[in-house]
Design a protein around this motif. Structure first.
Motif, short mmCIF file in Angstrom:
data_model
loop_
_atom_site.label_atom_id
_atom_site.label_comp_id
_atom_site.label_asym_id
_atom_site.label_seq_id
_atom_site.Cartn_x
_atom_site.Cartn_y
_atom_site.Cartn_z
N GLU A 171 0.86 -1.20 0.00
CA GLU A 171 0.00 0.00 0.00
C GLU A 171 0.89 1.24 0.00
OE1 GLU A 171 -3.07 -0.67 -0.24
OE2 GLU A 171 -3.26 -2.71 0.54
N TYR A 204 0.29 4.67 1.81
CA TYR A 204 -0.95 4.54 2.58
C TYR A 204 -0.89 5.35 3.87
CZ TYR A 204 -4.94 2.41 4.93
OH TYR A 204 -6.13 2.19 5.58
N THR A 262 -6.12 -1.99 7.10
CA THR A 262 -5.50 -1.69 5.81
C THR A 262 -6.11 -2.58 4.74
OG1 THR A 262 -3.74 -3.33 6.08
CG2 THR A 262 -3.30 -1.11 6.95
#
Length: 240
Positions: free
Chosen positions: A81, A84, A210
């Protein structure tokens, strides 16, 4: 995902050297003037202090192996990610401190760990805002319940809870190590308390926040937890 059971021996010199390098990288990224190292303290004594804490004899699960696994899981999440979390370096420092103070028979470990970060990081050259964020993240590991939009918190909490999604053998080793840490608790009381905590986890709408954690860790974690709850409920639960 990285397997905590596959980590090198915690006191292996190569393992300790690698962890010192990871600490130094995270600290230097968070410092006020990372390019002016001559005016800042050597990171090594701070690393050695933390490494000594993580190797204390009362620990069975909350060891250097756990620390390494959390750092590895942060790496996995950050790679999966990209971008993120706004401050992955501070999340890594929080991982170092999140169980730096750990006594199984005390309930204020996270608070004491956060206060340790608040003392050590300014001295090591981390600005006030960065220190405050690290301490906040450490305190968040009491509940593992980051607020919506708290992506630093999501990154740390998912990495810390990733052990729940481990392979069955690794999960069994994890539960056995937790039981060893709480050896002073009578068996019936431990089983009741552990089962209550696990049922609270199963009642949550999401264990992981997440996208990667939700996709890859949620299902195996719930399967592991449900199986452990079933074992704990048996008259003869077998090894836990």
């Amino acid at each position: 995902m990285p397997d905590q059971a596959d980590a090198d021996a915690p006191d292996d010199p190569d393992t300790l050297s690698a962890l010192r390098a990871r600490w130094t990288q995270a600290l230097e990224a968070a410092r006020a003037t990372p390019g002016n190292a001559k005016e800042l303290p050597d990171p090594t004594p701070y690393a050695d202090n933390l490494l000594a804490r993580w190797q204390e004899p009362q620990r069975r699960y909350h060891t250097l192996t756990h620390l390494t696994a959390v750092l590895d899981h942060i790496d996995v999440l950050e790679q999966a990610e990209a971008g993120y979390a706004p401050d992955p370096g501070l999340v890594r420092l929080a991982a170092w401190f999140h169980d730096a103070v750990y006594a199984p028979d005390r309930s204020e470990n996270e608070e004491r760990s956060a206060r340790l970060a608040e003392r050590a990081l300014p001295e090591a050259g981390v600005p006030a805002a960065g220190t405050a964020e690290v301490a906040r993240l450490v305190r968040l590991t009491v509940t593992h319940a980051p607020a919506p939009g708290d992506r630093n918190g999501e990154l740390l909490c998912d990495a810390d809870l990733a052990i729940l999604a481990a392979s069955p053998d690794t999960y069994a080793a994890y539960t056995a190590a937790v039981r060893e840490e709480y050896a002073f608790v009578p068996e019936d009381a431990f089983r009741a308390g552990r089962a209550a905590v696990l049922r609270q986890l199963l009642a949550l709408p999401r264990l992981f926040r997440t996208p990667y954690g939700t996709q890859h860790w949620e299902e195996p974690a719930r399967a592991n937890i449900a199986a452990e709850v079933e074992r704990l409920g048996r008259t003869d639960p077998g090894p836990i």
